[in-house]
Write a protein that holds these residues in place. Structure first.
Motif, PDB file in Angstrom:
ATOM      1  N   ASN A 144       2.529  -2.596   7.604  1.00  0.00           N
ATOM      2  CA  ASN A 144       1.933  -1.328   7.178  1.00  0.00           C
ATOM      3  C   ASN A 144       2.988  -0.246   6.960  1.00  0.00           C
ATOM      4  O   ASN A 144       2.703   0.942   7.058  1.00  0.00           O
ATOM      5  N   ASN A 175       0.221   6.629  -0.191  1.00  0.00           N
ATOM      6  CA  ASN A 175       0.324   5.743   0.965  1.00  0.00           C
ATOM      7  C   ASN A 175       0.139   6.506   2.274  1.00  0.00           C
ATOM      8  O   ASN A 175      -0.469   5.995   3.214  1.00  0.00           O
ATOM      9  N   THR A 202      -3.342   6.921   3.451  1.00  0.00           N
ATOM     10  CA  THR A 202      -4.029   5.768   4.047  1.00  0.00           C
ATOM     11  C   THR A 202      -3.813   5.690   5.556  1.00  0.00           C
ATOM     12  O   THR A 202      -4.377   4.817   6.212  1.00  0.00           O
ATOM     13  N   LYS A 248      -4.783  15.725   6.462  1.00  0.00           N
ATOM     14  CA  LYS A 248      -3.939  14.615   6.027  1.00  0.00           C
ATOM     15  C   LYS A 248      -3.224  14.976   4.719  1.00  0.00           C
ATOM     16  O   LYS A 248      -2.082  14.574   4.484  1.00  0.00           O
ATOM     17  N   ARG A 267       2.254  -3.598   0.211  1.00  0.00           N
ATOM     18  CA  ARG A 267       1.237  -2.542   0.065  1.00  0.00           C
ATOM     19  C   ARG A 267       1.232  -1.983  -1.356  1.00  0.00           C
ATOM     20  O   ARG A 267       1.058  -0.779  -1.578  1.00  0.00           O
ATOM     21  N   GLU A 306      -3.859  -1.712  -4.870  1.00  0.00           N
ATOM     22  CA  GLU A 306      -4.978  -0.884  -4.399  1.00  0.00           C
ATOM     23  C   GLU A 306      -6.219  -1.213  -5.211  1.00  0.00           C
ATOM     24  O   GLU A 306      -6.129  -1.544  -6.394  1.00  0.00           O
ATOM     25  N   GLU A 327      -7.972   2.211  -2.219  1.00  0.00           N
ATOM     26  CA  GLU A 327      -7.705   1.630  -0.899  1.00  0.00           C
ATOM     27  C   GLU A 327      -6.682   0.510  -1.014  1.00  0.00           C
ATOM     28  O   GLU A 327      -6.804  -0.373  -1.866  1.00  0.00           O
ATOM     29  N   ILE A 328      -5.668   0.552  -0.156  1.00  0.00           N
ATOM     30  CA  ILE A 328      -4.620  -0.456  -0.188  1.00  0.00           C
ATOM     31  C   ILE A 328      -5.176  -1.800   0.276  1.00  0.00           C
ATOM     32  O   ILE A 328      -5.837  -1.890   1.313  1.00  0.00           O
ATOM     33  N   LYS A 350      -5.173  -5.333   1.948  1.00  0.00           N
ATOM     34  CA  LYS A 350      -4.439  -5.896   3.075  1.00  0.00           C
ATOM     35  C   LYS A 350      -4.552  -7.416   3.160  1.00  0.00           C
ATOM     36  O   LYS A 350      -3.882  -8.035   3.980  1.00  0.00           O
TER      37      LYS A 350
END
Length: 417
Positions: free
Chosen positions: A233, A247, A250, A288, A383, A386, A390-391, A393
């Motif tokens: 991450n 990034n 997130t 954020k 990463r 998207e 949203e990234i 995973k």
């Protein structure tokens, strides 16, 4: 809070042997020789490194001698700290290749020129010259029990997994860096405390010198998972501003306040106000955004000079900063889902996905944006993929009409019926 209080408080977890002893030395106006080591196990420094880099910068600003140590020898072994299995050994050429951009990346925080520049050192320079006899001599200062009793080694043995001899040697090798450079202080993340304390023991026994150890807190999520390379991450500090901003957005909500304190220079009084705003129920997204803007701004300052005006006409307005532009792109592309600029330039492709495709790799290969599953898995680890902001995973894909898949910085796929 004066400069020394700030130095001993902000971005500080623990100080060994004590804060009081280090403060006494600092207030005596003695200039310390200190370092932090960075093993180039990958080509990037990430936001998790910022706490240490900024702490080094704090000392540099007060005139202390700072060393940025590239662990091109220790990096070949790989630090076993916190690892559930042995790490793959790298060659010296692989490590040096990873370290190619380290100074350029670290220069976003540290000054390598001008007055009191940070020094760069490589620990291969001394470790490669030690004989086997030298290694035995170093090892004679530390007991086997001291190394073997580390929790992570005991856990691996209980699971029936291997613990390799070179892993047991790692703390000794890192610890000897302090002796080789004859430092007064070592800085590192709190997960490095064991290795740094081995160095403290070696300094005392080999040089009769009291080396201080200062640990910085780790940036972790609510489950205690570190933001870093091994965990998959990591957010590279060398990312372009727009990608870096996206990034950072997130990051988990619970990371916002610690991140302000650890990886930015935001005044503490502002951080305390942000904390109250979250407690009072404000949407964490607002805070954020401030965090992401601040980090991007500090790593990518707007150095564009504004021409002086020698007439009575108003001076030209400064151009938007990289952080401003990154925030605007995030709001337009991610929040408002406005991809018009990419569609106009042909940077977004339209793809109809067959119903049998249920993986991201299938989507990208079908749309000619990838040639293999391994390539897609590498992008996921970086990463770099998207879906609707949203990234991704894992290599999975849930089909939603008009979803937007982003690959890298400026490749887009629009999913159609």
């Amino acid at each position: 809070m004066d400069q020394i209080d700030f130095l001993l408080t902000r971005r500080v977890d623990k100080i060994y042997p004590s804060r009081e002893e280090l403060e006494k030395v600092l207030r005596s106006e003695k200039k310390l020789r200190l370092y932090q080591g960075f093993d180039p196990s990958s080509p990037m420094l990430h936001v998790g490194h910022l706490a240490g880099l900024k702490k080094l910068a704090d000392f540099q600003k007060l005139g202390h001698e700072v060393i940025f140590l590239i662990g091109d020898f220790t990096g070949m072994i790989g630090d076993p700290t916190g690892k559930k299995e042995g790490r793959k050994k790298l060659t010296h050429d692989e490590v040096l290749k990873n370290a190619t951009e380290y100074q350029k990346q670290a220069a976003k925080v540290l000054k390598f020129g001008g007055n009191n520049p940070v020094k760069i050192m490589f620990n291969y320079d001394w470790h490669s010259k030690l004989s086997f006899e030298d290694g035995l001599n170093i090892a004679s200062y530390i007991t086997a029990q001291n190394i073997w009793e580390r929790d992570m080694f005991q856990e691996r043995v209980k699971r029936g997994e291997e613990v390799w001899s070179h892993e047991l040697m790692y703390p000794l090798i890192q610890g000897y860096d302090s002796v080789a450079m004859d430092v007064d202080l070592e800085i590192g993340g709190s997960d490095q405390m064991f290795n740094m304390m081995i160095g403290r023991q070696l300094m005392k026994k080999m040089k009769n010198k009291n080396k201080f150890v200062l640990t910085t807190p780790l940036l972790v999520d609510k489950n205690g998972v570190k933001i870093g390379k091994t965990e998959g991450n990591a957010i590279a500090i060398s990312d372009a501003p727009a990608k870096l901003f996206a990034n950072l957005m997130t990051l988990p909500d619970e990371v916002i306040i610690p991140a302000f304190e650890l990886i930015t220079d935001e005044p503490q009084e502002n951080v305390d106000l942000y904390k109250k705003r979250i407690v009072n129920g404000e949407n964490p997204m607002n805070l954020k955004k401030i965090l992401a803007h601040r980090v991007v701004e500090e790593l990518n300052p707007n150095n564009a000079s504004v021409p002086q005006s020698y007439s009575f006409s108003p001076s030209p307005s400064p151009s938007p900063s990289p952080a401003d532009e990154a925030e605007e792109e995030f709001e337009r592309v991610v929040q408002e889902k406005d991809y018009s600029s990419f569609e106009a330039t042909g940077e977004i492709s339209i793809s109809k996905i067959p119903p049998e495709i249920t993986t991201c790799s299938g989507v990208l290969i079908n749309a000619n944006h990838a040639t293999s599953k391994n390539e897609v898995k590498r992008l996921i680890r970086q990463r770099a993929i998207e879906i609707d902001g949203e990234i991704l995973k894992a290599d999975k894909f849930i089909k939603k009409p008009n979803s937007i898949m982003k690959i890298g910085k400026k490749r887009f796929i629009k999913i159609t019926e």
